[in-house]
Design a protein around this motif. Structure first.
Motif, PDB file in Angstrom:
ATOM      1  N   ARG A  29       0.831  -1.202   0.000  1.00  0.00           N
ATOM      2  CA  ARG A  29       0.000   0.000   0.000  1.00  0.00           C
ATOM      3  C   ARG A  29       0.872   1.261   0.000  1.00  0.00           C
ATOM      4  N   ARG A  30       1.915   1.265   0.830  1.00  0.00           N
ATOM      5  CA  ARG A  30       2.811   2.431   0.905  1.00  0.00           C
ATOM      6  C   ARG A  30       3.479   2.706  -0.440  1.00  0.00           C
ATOM      7  N   VAL A  31       3.926   1.654  -1.092  1.00  0.00           N
ATOM      8  CA  VAL A  31       4.564   1.807  -2.408  1.00  0.00           C
ATOM      9  C   VAL A  31       3.556   2.327  -3.434  1.00  0.00           C
ATOM     10  N   ARG A  32       2.346   1.747  -3.452  1.00  0.00           N
ATOM     11  CA  ARG A  32       1.322   2.192  -4.400  1.00  0.00           C
ATOM     12  C   ARG A  32       0.925   3.645  -4.149  1.00  0.00           C
ATOM     13  N   LEU A  33       0.798   4.036  -2.880  1.00  0.00           N
ATOM     14  CA  LEU A  33       0.483   5.436  -2.573  1.00  0.00           C
ATOM     15  C   LEU A  33       1.597   6.349  -3.066  1.00  0.00           C
ATOM     16  N   GLY A  34       2.824   5.923  -2.929  1.00  0.00           N
ATOM     17  CA  GLY A  34       3.952   6.711  -3.438  1.00  0.00           C
ATOM     18  C   GLY A  34       3.909   6.877  -4.947  1.00  0.00           C
ATOM     19  N   ARG A  35       3.475   5.839  -5.638  1.00  0.00           N
ATOM     20  CA  ARG A  35       3.358   5.920  -7.100  1.00  0.00           C
ATOM     21  C   ARG A  35       2.246   6.881  -7.507  1.00  0.00           C
ATOM     22  N   VAL A  36       1.117   6.838  -6.784  1.00  0.00           N
ATOM     23  CA  VAL A  36       0.036   7.783  -7.063  1.00  0.00           C
ATOM     24  C   VAL A  36       0.546   9.203  -6.846  1.00  0.00           C
ATOM     25  N   ARG A  37       1.253   9.426  -5.754  1.00  0.00           N
ATOM     26  CA  ARG A  37       1.768  10.767  -5.451  1.00  0.00           C
ATOM     27  C   ARG A  37       2.706  11.258  -6.553  1.00  0.00           C
ATOM     28  N   ALA A  38       3.589  10.399  -7.003  1.00  0.00           N
ATOM     29  CA  ALA A  38       4.512  10.783  -8.073  1.00  0.00           C
ATOM     30  C   ALA A  38       3.736  11.167  -9.329  1.00  0.00           C
ATOM     31  N   ASP A  39       2.714  10.398  -9.662  1.00  0.00           N
ATOM     32  CA  ASP A  39       1.889  10.713 -10.833  1.00  0.00           C
ATOM     33  C   ASP A  39       1.137  12.025 -10.642  1.00  0.00           C
ATOM     34  N   VAL A  50      -7.987  12.811  -9.928  1.00  0.00           N
ATOM     35  CA  VAL A  50      -7.402  11.994  -8.868  1.00  0.00           C
ATOM     36  C   VAL A  50      -7.954  10.571  -8.944  1.00  0.00           C
ATOM     37  N   THR A  51      -9.237  10.441  -9.173  1.00  0.00           N
ATOM     38  CA  THR A  51      -9.882   9.130  -9.240  1.00  0.00           C
ATOM     39  C   THR A  51      -9.233   8.232 -10.285  1.00  0.00           C
ATOM     40  N   ASP A  52      -8.918   8.789 -11.441  1.00  0.00           N
ATOM     41  CA  ASP A  52      -8.306   7.983 -12.501  1.00  0.00           C
ATOM     42  C   ASP A  52      -6.942   7.445 -12.084  1.00  0.00           C
ATOM     43  N   LEU A  53      -6.139   8.296 -11.460  1.00  0.00           N
ATOM     44  CA  LEU A  53      -4.812   7.840 -11.022  1.00  0.00           C
ATOM     45  C   LEU A  53      -4.930   6.834  -9.878  1.00  0.00           C
ATOM     46  N   ALA A  54      -5.847   7.079  -8.952  1.00  0.00           N
ATOM     47  CA  ALA A  54      -6.034   6.146  -7.844  1.00  0.00           C
ATOM     48  C   ALA A  54      -6.434   4.776  -8.371  1.00  0.00           C
ATOM     49  N   MET A  55      -7.368   4.754  -9.297  1.00  0.00           N
ATOM     50  CA  MET A  55      -7.808   3.471  -9.855  1.00  0.00           C
ATOM     51  C   MET A  55      -6.703   2.801 -10.650  1.00  0.00           C
ATOM     52  N   ARG A  56      -5.882   3.588 -11.325  1.00  0.00           N
ATOM     53  CA  ARG A  56      -4.749   3.019 -12.077  1.00  0.00           C
ATOM     54  C   ARG A  56      -3.833   2.221 -11.158  1.00  0.00           C
ATOM     55  N   TRP A  57      -3.681   2.689  -9.915  1.00  0.00           N
ATOM     56  CA  TRP A  57      -2.798   2.026  -8.964  1.00  0.00           C
ATOM     57  C   TRP A  57      -3.537   1.095  -8.009  1.00  0.00           C
ATOM     58  N   GLY A  58      -4.802   0.782  -8.327  1.00  0.00           N
ATOM     59  CA  GLY A  58      -5.520  -0.244  -7.581  1.00  0.00           C
ATOM     60  C   GLY A  58      -6.310   0.226  -6.383  1.00  0.00           C
ATOM     61  N   SER A  63     -12.929   7.111  -0.823  1.00  0.00           N
ATOM     62  CA  SER A  63     -12.798   7.763   0.485  1.00  0.00           C
ATOM     63  C   SER A  63     -11.714   7.093   1.324  1.00  0.00           C
ATOM     64  N   ARG A  64     -11.602   5.775   1.232  1.00  0.00           N
ATOM     65  CA  ARG A  64     -10.537   5.077   1.950  1.00  0.00           C
ATOM     66  C   ARG A  64      -9.179   5.466   1.378  1.00  0.00           C
ATOM     67  N   PHE A  65      -9.089   5.562   0.048  1.00  0.00           N
ATOM     68  CA  PHE A  65      -7.841   5.991  -0.582  1.00  0.00           C
ATOM     69  C   PHE A  65      -7.441   7.377  -0.093  1.00  0.00           C
ATOM     70  N   ALA A  66      -8.390   8.312  -0.096  1.00  0.00           N
ATOM     71  CA  ALA A  66      -8.088   9.687   0.313  1.00  0.00           C
ATOM     72  C   ALA A  66      -7.587   9.724   1.758  1.00  0.00           C
ATOM     73  N   GLN A  67      -8.197   8.916   2.630  1.00  0.00           N
ATOM     74  CA  GLN A  67      -7.767   8.898   4.028  1.00  0.00           C
ATOM     75  C   GLN A  67      -6.375   8.293   4.174  1.00  0.00           C
ATOM     76  N   GLN A  68      -6.116   7.198   3.466  1.00  0.00           N
ATOM     77  CA  GLN A  68      -4.785   6.574   3.527  1.00  0.00           C
ATOM     78  C   GLN A  68      -3.733   7.520   2.963  1.00  0.00           C
TER      79      GLN A  68
END
Length: 83
Positions: A29-39, A50-58, A63-68
């Protein structure tokens, strides 16, 4: 991951706890969140959602993604995108 590493699930969890002080899922999860942030940092806020990038990384529960994301980086993903 345990199968790929040819170890038991218990051994994998123990190794992650010893080496990284986190579970395998927390690491992923930490690695995937880092990839979203870089994008998000590279993205054009006028053309990117934001939704498109979040979904791209799974991340499919927004709302759970935004909180994490906020827990890890101290800001909402939309704030990162609009920087």
């Amino acid at each position: 991951m345990a199968k790929v590493a040819c170890v038991s699930v218990r051994t994998l969890h123990a190794a992650f706890a010893e080496q990284l002080d986190e579970t395998p899922m927390a690491y992923v999860r930490r690695v995937r969140l880092g990839r979203v942030r870089a994008d998000l940092l590279r993205a054009d806020p006028q053309r990117t959602r934001v939704t498109d990038l979040a979904m791209r990384w799974g991340f499919f529960h927004q709302s759970r993604f935004a909180q994490q994301y906020r827990d890890q980086f101290g800001e909402l993903p939309s704030a990162t995108l609009n920087r």
